[in-house]
Design a protein around this motif. Structure first.
Motif, PDB file in Angstrom:
ATOM      1  N   ARG A 127       0.816  -1.219   0.000  1.00 23.57           N
ATOM      2  CA  ARG A 127       0.000   0.000   0.000  1.00 23.57           C
ATOM      3  C   ARG A 127       0.846   1.264   0.000  1.00 23.57           C
ATOM      4  O   ARG A 127       0.327   2.340   0.243  1.00 23.57           O
ATOM      5  CB  ARG A 127      -0.916   0.021   1.245  1.00 23.57           C
ATOM      6  CG  ARG A 127      -1.574  -1.263   1.624  1.00 23.57           C
ATOM      7  CD  ARG A 127      -2.913  -1.528   0.962  1.00 23.57           C
ATOM      8  NE  ARG A 127      -3.679  -0.383   0.543  1.00 23.57           N
ATOM      9  CZ  ARG A 127      -4.951  -0.197   0.851  1.00 23.57           C
ATOM     10  NH1 ARG A 127      -5.575  -1.048   1.622  1.00 23.57           N
ATOM     11  NH2 ARG A 127      -5.604   0.836   0.378  1.00 23.57           N
ATOM     12  N   ASP A 129       2.087   3.383  -2.039  1.00 23.33           N
ATOM     13  CA  ASP A 129       1.765   4.568  -2.831  1.00 23.33           C
ATOM     14  C   ASP A 129       0.336   5.055  -2.638  1.00 23.33           C
ATOM     15  O   ASP A 129      -0.060   6.058  -3.214  1.00 23.33           O
ATOM     16  CB  ASP A 129       2.013   4.288  -4.318  1.00 23.33           C
ATOM     17  CG  ASP A 129       3.488   4.033  -4.581  1.00 23.33           C
ATOM     18  OD1 ASP A 129       4.305   4.657  -3.863  1.00 23.33           O
ATOM     19  OD2 ASP A 129       3.815   3.214  -5.447  1.00 23.33           O
ATOM     20  N   ASP A 130      -0.443   4.335  -1.837  1.00 22.67           N
ATOM     21  CA  ASP A 130      -1.812   4.790  -1.581  1.00 22.67           C
ATOM     22  C   ASP A 130      -1.799   5.994  -0.655  1.00 22.67           C
ATOM     23  O   ASP A 130      -0.927   6.133   0.196  1.00 22.67           O
ATOM     24  CB  ASP A 130      -2.631   3.671  -0.917  1.00 22.67           C
ATOM     25  CG  ASP A 130      -2.842   2.514  -1.871  1.00 22.67           C
ATOM     26  OD1 ASP A 130      -2.505   2.664  -3.048  1.00 22.67           O
ATOM     27  OD2 ASP A 130      -3.324   1.459  -1.415  1.00 22.67           O
ATOM     28  N   GLU A 134      -6.979   6.525   2.157  1.00 20.68           N
ATOM     29  CA  GLU A 134      -7.649   5.383   1.519  1.00 20.68           C
ATOM     30  C   GLU A 134      -7.554   4.124   2.371  1.00 20.68           C
ATOM     31  O   GLU A 134      -8.119   3.093   2.005  1.00 20.68           O
ATOM     32  CB  GLU A 134      -7.009   5.104   0.145  1.00 20.68           C
ATOM     33  CG  GLU A 134      -7.216   6.213  -0.858  1.00 20.68           C
ATOM     34  CD  GLU A 134      -6.370   6.023  -2.110  1.00 20.68           C
ATOM     35  OE1 GLU A 134      -5.722   4.969  -2.253  1.00 20.68           O
ATOM     36  OE2 GLU A 134      -6.340   6.948  -2.928  1.00 20.68           O
TER      37      GLU A 134
END
Lengths: 247, 329
Positions: A127, A129-130, A134
């Protein structure tokens, strides 16, 4: 590692923490439990420098850190997480963790590498780069943990990192916490999930109305009369202990 | 930076460098270019504190005016060469930024309270400049025209254009550095969540004072350049609210907290103002184009705030972010 002596914190007329003392030995996992509103989070915040105490002392690694601001305490190696997770919402997961890692390096490459490594340890590798906004609740809890770890603490104060998670997620976090301790970090945690407290902690302090009312190994605490009454009300201990006697 | 981004930046820079020559050095084109670059530079100075660190000021004119007055007083009243007075003016801007930052952040002011206090500071400086003798009060200060590069005055406006271009590029580089450095990461953390930032070992007070000093220094550099180009300043030019508003408008329209936001915002703003001026001339019903420009600005701002909270840069970012978001849903 951490010694808290007679710590007191008042908000106006309300004494949220009332002469609480506790001790966390190096390398241990110690739990702080207590009913809702007992003052656990306030005690944590006061230890970590977010509130100025009205009395008492906090010793960290033998040095008096009473009343130091949180950033100085963090730099010395004690870091807290927040019960209500406080992600940097518009930053990516990696950037969130890097904020912690920047404390110990000013080299971008080293910082990124360190943050990536920590993300792997808490299970956030996929995750990176999220946006933090989010993430699910469980993801946010892991992110809190990761950011705190990135500051390379010697003592980690975990405020309900398991609240609101399902049993599978709890088991996941329990493993992560164990691995952190195995990595040489001492842990003091506030927790309501008794299954986790029982399986993780060597030592438990019970806080009620701002006072420490019991202290001992988890098994002893679970059958402590005073603790039952604090949680379940006066008379509850008699009924419960009476029931087991009949059975 | 990716290869394409690098190429785009290089291309943009070459285009900006050739722009005055393309129009045969026409004064109108050169001056318009100067205004855009200058507004972008001032907007970036606001953006560094307001966008990157989330410390939104409503009174950045206080730094602009400090820079303009500091260099002009040294030059006119004490005979300093403007080139020497310029760094002193920049230092003065930094000092005022550090001072305002120390006072307001020590008092724990955040958000709109901080914005209001900066507005009050700018107004206080304006009134002071109106009343103390060494600024010559409301008369303002006139700089003797003596066009020579050694005097930081140029007969051909093209040199002001290139000076503004250099400043603008420097400010863009600074903004780019903020997106990658430790200092920039700390500012972003402070913007997003100050308590969490403190818990992670960031001295939020110190970083906020630093960024306001940096922002003030930049803005003051713009103040000196303005004074040297127009050779006249008075308290309301230097410390007027409209200066503060233009700086934040440019950043918000373009995208606060982004590298190119202020540049885009400055382009949009001046494009609108030119178009409305033309329209104002064409339509006899509208005698004065100024209110029309303000109305159009207002509409653009409402649209941006309502639908694009990240400014026009948000358009690009949103489009890129969409497939990711769908992937997780």
């Amino acid at each position: 590692m951490l010694e808290v002596h007679d710590l007191t914190k008042r908000f106006g007329g309300l004494t949220a923490v009332d002469g609480a003392s506790l001790e966390v030995p190096q390398g241990a996992i110690v739990a702080l439990i207590g009913p809702n509103g007992a003052g656990k989070t306030t005690l944590f915040a006061t230890i970590a420098g977010f509130h100025k105490p009205d009395g008492g002392r906090v010793l960290f690694r033998g040095e008096d850190i009473t009343g130091l601001p949180p950033d100085r305490i963090c730099a010395r190696g004690m870091v807290r997480t927040f019960q209500n997770t406080q992600p940097f919402a518009k930053l990516s997961v990696l950037e969130n963790i890097m904020v912690g890692a920047w404390l110990r390096t000013d080299d971008r490459h080293a910082c990124q590498q360190r943050a990536t490594e920590i993300a792997r340890r808490v299970g956030l590798s996929d995750r990176l780069d999220d946006m933090a906004s989010e993430l699910t609740v469980a993801g946010c809890k892991r992110l809190e943990l990761a950011r705190a770890l990135a500051t390379e603490p010697r003592l980690l104060l975990l405020d309900e990192v398991m609240a609101g998670l399902n049993p599978t997620e709890i088991a996941g976090i329990v493993d992560v916490v164990r691995a952190i301790r195995a990595g040489g970090v001492t842990i003091l945690l506030i927790e309501h999930v008794m299954q986790a407290v029982m399986s993780l902690a060597e030592d438990v302090f019970v806080l009620n109305d701002g006072r420490i009312i019991a202290h001992g190994p988890p098994a002893a605490i679970a059958s402590d009369r005073g603790v039952m009454e604090a949680y379940l009300g006066r008379g509850a201990a008699e009924r419960l202990l009476g029931d087991t006697a009949h059975a | 930076m990716s290869r394409t981004a690098l190429l785009a930046c290089g291309g943009g820079l070459i285009a900006a460098a050739l722009y005055p020559l393309l129009f045969g050095g026409s004064n109108y084109a050169v001056n318009l270019g100067f205004l855009v670059l200058f507004a972008a530079f001032l907007g970036q100075s606001w953006n560094i504190a307001g966008g990157f660190a989330g410390q939104m000021s409503f009174g950045h004119a206080v730094f602009f005016g400090t820079g303009a007055y500091a260099s002009t007083i040294l030059h006119v009243s004490h005979g300093w060469n403007p080139w020497l007075a310029w760094p002193v003016a920049i230092a003065a801007g930094a000092a005022v930024g550090a001072g305002i930052g120390t006072l307001s952040f020590r008092a724990g002011l955040r958000g709109s309270y901080f914005a209001l206090v900066t507005l009050a500071f700018a107004e206080a400086f304006r009134i002071l400049a109106n009343s103390v003798p060494f600024t010559r009060g409301g008369l303002g200060m006139l700089i003797k025209s003596d066009p020579h590069p050694a005097n930081l005055q140029f007969r051909d406006p093209i040199w002001f254009y290139y000076l503004a271009l250099v400043l603008c590029v420097l400010s863009l580089a600074l903004a780019w550095w903020l997106t990658r450095s430790r200092f920039g990461a700390r500012l972003a953390a402070i913007r997003e969540n100050e308590d969490a930032a403190r818990a992670l070992g960031i001295n939020t007070f110190r970083e906020k004072v630093r960024v306001l000093a940096l922002s003030g220094a930049l803005c003051a550099a713009g103040g000196t350049l303005y004074a040297q180009k127009y050779l006249y300043i008075d308290p309301s030019i230097a410390f007027g609210v409209d200066k503060s508003i233009e700086m934040l408008l440019v950043s918000m329209i373009g995208g606060a907290g982004t590298i190119f936001g202020p540049l885009i915002g400055a382009g949009v703003l001046h494009f609108v103002s030119e178009v409305t001026r033309e329209l104002g001339g064409a339509l006899p019903a509208i005698k004065n184009a100024q209110p029309l420009a303000l109305i159009v600005y207002g509409v653009i701002l409402v649209i941006i705030v309502g639908y694009l909270p990240d400014g026009s840069m948000g358009l690009f970012r949103r489009r890129r972010a969409l497939p990711q978001g769908q992937g997780h849903a």
